[in-house]
Design a protein around this motif. Structure first.
Motif, PDB file in Angstrom:
ATOM      1  N   TRP A  71       0.558   2.375   3.487  1.00 17.71           N
ATOM      2  CA  TRP A  71       1.388   1.990   2.346  1.00 17.71           C
ATOM      3  C   TRP A  71       0.813   2.543   1.050  1.00 17.71           C
ATOM      4  O   TRP A  71       1.548   3.019   0.182  1.00 17.71           O
ATOM      5  N   LEU A  72      -0.500   2.515   0.922  1.00 23.55           N
ATOM      6  CA  LEU A  72      -1.143   3.004  -0.291  1.00 23.55           C
ATOM      7  C   LEU A  72      -0.996   4.521  -0.466  1.00 23.55           C
ATOM      8  O   LEU A  72      -1.202   5.040  -1.572  1.00 23.55           O
ATOM      9  N   TRP A 130       1.616  -4.409 -11.463  1.00 23.13           N
ATOM     10  CA  TRP A 130       1.498  -4.225 -10.011  1.00 23.13           C
ATOM     11  C   TRP A 130       2.875  -4.024  -9.395  1.00 23.13           C
ATOM     12  O   TRP A 130       3.847  -4.687  -9.770  1.00 23.13           O
ATOM     13  N   ALA A 162      -1.622  -1.337   5.416  1.00 24.16           N
ATOM     14  CA  ALA A 162      -1.915  -1.219   3.984  1.00 24.16           C
ATOM     15  C   ALA A 162      -2.393   0.183   3.627  1.00 24.16           C
ATOM     16  O   ALA A 162      -2.011   0.727   2.578  1.00 24.16           O
ATOM     17  N   SER A 202      -6.636  -0.737  -8.190  1.00 24.32           N
ATOM     18  CA  SER A 202      -6.322  -1.535  -6.999  1.00 24.32           C
ATOM     19  C   SER A 202      -4.841  -1.882  -7.019  1.00 24.32           C
ATOM     20  O   SER A 202      -4.451  -2.993  -7.392  1.00 24.32           O
ATOM     21  N   LEU A 258      -2.605  -2.582  -4.862  1.00 28.56           N
ATOM     22  CA  LEU A 258      -2.028  -3.528  -3.902  1.00 28.56           C
ATOM     23  C   LEU A 258      -2.603  -4.917  -4.139  1.00 28.56           C
ATOM     24  O   LEU A 258      -3.814  -5.083  -4.244  1.00 28.56           O
ATOM     25  N   LEU A 285       1.600  -7.848  -0.923  1.00 27.22           N
ATOM     26  CA  LEU A 285       1.681  -8.243   0.482  1.00 27.22           C
ATOM     27  C   LEU A 285       1.278  -9.705   0.608  1.00 27.22           C
ATOM     28  O   LEU A 285       0.146 -10.068   0.283  1.00 27.22           O
ATOM     29  N   GLU A 296       7.586  -3.170  -4.453  1.00 23.73           N
ATOM     30  CA  GLU A 296       7.475  -3.052  -3.007  1.00 23.73           C
ATOM     31  C   GLU A 296       6.813  -4.317  -2.475  1.00 23.73           C
ATOM     32  O   GLU A 296       5.631  -4.554  -2.713  1.00 23.73           O
ATOM     33  N   ALA A 325      -7.412  -2.825  -3.169  1.00 21.11           N
ATOM     34  CA  ALA A 325      -6.543  -4.008  -3.212  1.00 21.11           C
ATOM     35  C   ALA A 325      -7.283  -5.153  -3.868  1.00 21.11           C
ATOM     36  O   ALA A 325      -8.511  -5.242  -3.788  1.00 21.11           O
ATOM     37  N   LYS A 340       3.011  -3.276  -5.720  1.00 24.15           N
ATOM     38  CA  LYS A 340       2.874  -3.475  -4.275  1.00 24.15           C
ATOM     39  C   LYS A 340       2.230  -4.846  -4.035  1.00 24.15           C
ATOM     40  O   LYS A 340       1.108  -5.096  -4.490  1.00 24.15           O
TER      41      LYS A 340
END
Length: 258
Positions: free
Chosen positions: A255-256, A110, A252, A25, A27, A114, A141, A66, A112
């Protein structure tokens, strides 16, 4: 490895499950809110309730790609301090707290993250964090998004007052959909609904297409409400939330793939 009992929530995973999640996961979704007045009809945690609800829905849609990180329950709310119950962090403290979260997640692998914020007062600080990270942690990111502005087209189709926003039609509609048990329906009351009700700097602050001015909410509305929450409908809230979740999830997913 079996699924963690807490599903997507990092807080409910064991350290072994968290180590696995870094790869499975990649994100991390972080809900951010505020602890501030929302008029006589909505709870102080309204912004966090909305953010956490959207984050949970997005995580469900991403189906294990995520994890939900620790929430940021208190935000930057000095403009609401005239109203009882409001607790505010300075921009310096809020930025430091977010950076500590990010540094911890980064340390464990990690890359990424958000932040989904239900409170507009956090926006400026999140922007400066993003700028600093370009120099400090260029391989992290980092993205952030508000909630209601993502569904501006849905809100534009609603019957709203000339002046609307905080604790008004759109925000109350979301709460009627997401957490109706927290809405004091009998206490909902119109706030400032027309520009003509404002004067001086307060009026300038609400005019579109002009320089940005920060004004305390007790100057904008005696009750801290912009708009008429009495006209809010849960079906409008459902449409707003659905649009937000769709748009964040689409982002998302793309982005992934990067």
């Amino acid at each position: 490895m079996s699924a963690a009992p807490g599903g997507h929530r990092l807080a409910e995973m064991t350290t072994v499950e968290a180590e696995h999640a870094v790869t499975a996961s990649p994100l991390v979704l972080v809900p951010a809110g505020a602890f501030e007045q929302h008029g006589p009809g909505l709870p102080l945690a309204t912004d966090l309730v909305r953010a956490e609800s959207v984050v949970q829905r997005v995580a469900d849609r991403l189906r294990g790609r995520a994890v939900i990180g620790p929430s940021l329950p208190v935000g930057v709310s000095p403009h609401h301090l005239a109203f009882a119950g409001t607790i505010s962090l300075s921009t310096t403290v809020f930025r430091a707290l977010v950076r500590e979260y990010l540094d911890g997640l980064y340390r464990h692998g990690w890359r990424k993250v958000l932040v989904i914020t239900g409170h507009g007062g956090n926006n400026a600080a999140l922007t400066t964090i993003a700028q600093d990270l370009l120099a400090d942690l260029p391989d992290l990111e980092f993205a952030w998004t508000p909630l209601t502005p993502l569904a501006g087209d849905i809100v534009a189709g609603m019957a709203t007052s000339e002046v609307h926003g905080h604790s008004g039609e759109a925000e109350t509609a979301q709460m009627l959909h997401l957490a109706p048990e927290l809405v004091r329906d009998d206490r909902l009351a119109p706030g400032t609904t027309e520009l003509s009700e404002l004067d001086g700097l307060a009026r300038l602050a609400r005019r579109p297409g002009h320089p940005v001015t920060q004004v305390r909410y007790d100057r904008l509305s005696a009750g801290g409400v912009l708009g008429d929450p009495c006209t809010a409908r849960p079906e409008d809230g459902a449409a707003i939330v659905a649009a937000i979740v769709d748009r964040v999830t689409d982002y998302a997913e793309e982005w992934l793939k990067v």
